[in-house]
Design a protein around this motif. Structure first.
Motif, short mmCIF file in Angstrom:
data_model
loop_
_atom_site.label_atom_id
_atom_site.label_comp_id
_atom_site.label_asym_id
_atom_site.label_seq_id
_atom_site.Cartn_x
_atom_site.Cartn_y
_atom_site.Cartn_z
N GLU A 51 0.84 -1.19 0.00
CA GLU A 51 0.00 0.00 0.00
C GLU A 51 0.88 1.25 0.00
O GLU A 51 1.85 1.34 0.75
CB GLU A 51 -0.92 0.02 1.22
N PRO A 53 1.78 5.47 0.26
CA PRO A 53 1.61 6.45 1.35
C PRO A 53 0.55 7.51 1.06
O PRO A 53 0.55 8.55 1.70
CB PRO A 53 3.01 7.09 1.43
N ALA A 55 -2.79 7.50 1.56
CA ALA A 55 -3.76 7.71 2.65
C ALA A 55 -3.15 8.52 3.80
O ALA A 55 -3.77 9.49 4.27
CB ALA A 55 -4.30 6.38 3.14
N PRO A 56 -1.95 8.18 4.28
CA PRO A 56 -1.36 9.04 5.32
C PRO A 56 -1.10 10.47 4.84
O PRO A 56 -1.23 11.42 5.62
CB PRO A 56 -0.04 8.33 5.66
N LEU A 57 -0.75 10.61 3.54
CA LEU A 57 -0.52 11.95 3.01
C LEU A 57 -1.80 12.78 3.02
O LEU A 57 -1.81 13.97 3.38
CB LEU A 57 0.04 11.84 1.59
N GLY A 59 -4.36 12.25 5.04
CA GLY A 59 -4.66 12.54 6.44
C GLY A 59 -3.84 13.69 6.98
O GLY A 59 -4.35 14.53 7.74
N LEU A 60 -2.56 13.74 6.60
CA LEU A 60 -1.72 14.85 7.03
C LEU A 60 -2.22 16.18 6.46
O LEU A 60 -2.26 17.20 7.17
CB LEU A 60 -0.27 14.59 6.60
N ALA A 108 -6.90 18.41 2.17
CA ALA A 108 -6.82 16.98 1.87
C ALA A 108 -6.87 16.73 0.37
O ALA A 108 -6.12 15.90 -0.16
CB ALA A 108 -7.96 16.25 2.58
#
Length: 369
Positions: A51, A53, A55-57, A59-60, A108
């Protein structure tokens, strides 16, 4: 001159199921990349990739947007310009929820778009070997494709074995200059031309009629002007004139108003408006014929003016207009009810009543005794 080297092969497939099966079959044969016009569930696992990055990006980005939106809204409503919303104290977080939510969504979305295009996809790639292939026309529209790097002959055979309906060998073209250098040079030239044009607009005098808004031929209120002899830009009204549609009665006294001319034409519509206003405000005292025999005057023993006397008939239009609005002796003013041009319409109707009572011979039909 550009140099070419073997790179691999690319194959087109009939649908997402064939693409997914081929990705599972070719996993481990070499660097493998899939192309599809929409998301194919399970394709990332079939390619053997973890997977990403993204989704974390996202979220950040949402967290940064929420923090920035809250700080901006809180500072503007609690520090810079304190506001009380629905009785809540300044700086309350409850009214700020919509702003925080919207800014979080904005950040986002920006993180998803920029992160995917610039970081995860490695774009822009101006010199990718697939750009020169025939398969690129299908890849950029609705085609399903797999590219396999390695020996072109072996890659072609592997793709055909995996079910590709059309396979094309790919060679890597190496240019002596960096890919995209021409595009970057063109962008720099366009930026330089834009700066030169902007500087020319700012420095060079305006060419009429393309005049900038701040230099349009106009005058601000109370501004001086060299066009008029008295040096004033704001002009006083012309003596003896009445503004059509509006004339503040308090701006003129009885003597001054006597010199005003009726600005309305004596048309049927104006006479109808004057008749309606006369019947609503004046008949009760002056009577329907304007002879002073109204019901209210008789009941209270008053003596309203007879509008057919020689004195009243000699009044100028401006004097009757002023009395209608401001009142005279026991007569109250009707300024609040007969605003705008309605008082002038009443003057026309009074003149019509007077002419009907004292009609000249020219107004009488032929043969009238």
């Amino acid at each position: 001159m550009p140099d070419t080297h073997p790179w691999g092969a690319v194959g087109l497939f009939s649908g997402p199921e064939d693409l997914l099966a081929a990705a599972r079959a070719l996993r481990g044969r070499g660097p493998l990349e899939a192309y599809a016009p929409h998301e194919v569930h399970g394709l990332q696992a079939a390619l053997g990739r973890p997977e990403g990055p993204l989704a974390p990006l996202v979220g950040l980005g949402a967290a940064l947007g929420a923090g920035a939106g809250f700080l901006l809204a809180w500072w503007t409503t609690a520090v810079d310009y304190p506001l009380r919303v629905s009785g809540k104290p300044e700086g309350s977080w409850v009214p700020l929820v919509p702003v925080v939510f919207e800014v979080a969504i904005l950040f986002a979305a920006a993180a998803a778009a920029l992160g995917m295009l610039l970081l995860l996809n490695g774009l822009p790639a101006f010199g990718h070997p697939l750009l020169a292939t025939r398969a690129m026309a299908a890849i950029t529209r609705d085609g399903y494709a797999l590219s396999l790097e390695g020996d072109p002959a072996a890659c072609e055979a592997a793709l055909r074995e995996a079910g590709a309906r059309d396979v094309e060998r790919v060679r890597l073209t190496v240019h002596p200059r960096r890919p995209g250098a021409a595009l970057l040079a063109a962008g720099g030239a366009a930026a330089a031309a834009g700066l030169l044009a902007y500087g020319a607009v700012k420095v060079y005098p305006e060419v009429r009629p393309m005049v900038r808004m701040e230099r349009q031929p106009r005058l601000n209120p109370q501004a001086p002007s060299r066009f008029f002899p008295d040096g004033r830009g704001q002009r006083p009204p012309v003596p003896g004139t009445v503004a059509r549609g509006h004339m503040p009665p308090g701006a003129a006294g009885l003597e001054e108003a006597s010199g005003f001319a009726n600005p309305l034409p004596a048309t049927a519509a104006v006479l109808a408006e004057g008749r309606a206003a006369f019947q609503a405000r004046c008949v009760v005292c002056h009577g329907p014929l304007g002879d002073g025999r109204g019901t209210l005057g008789s009941a209270y023993g008053a003596a309203p003016a007879n509008l057919h006397t020689d004195t009243v008939r000699a009044y100028p239009d401006g004097r009757i207009w002023w009395v209608v609005l401001k009142g005279r002796n026991a007569m109250p003013g009707h300024e609040a009810e007969l605003e705008g041009t309605r008082a002038w319409a009443v003057v026309h109707y009074v003149r019509a009543l007077q002419r009907a009572r004292h009609a000249p011979d020219a107004d009488l039909p032929e043969g009238t005794p």
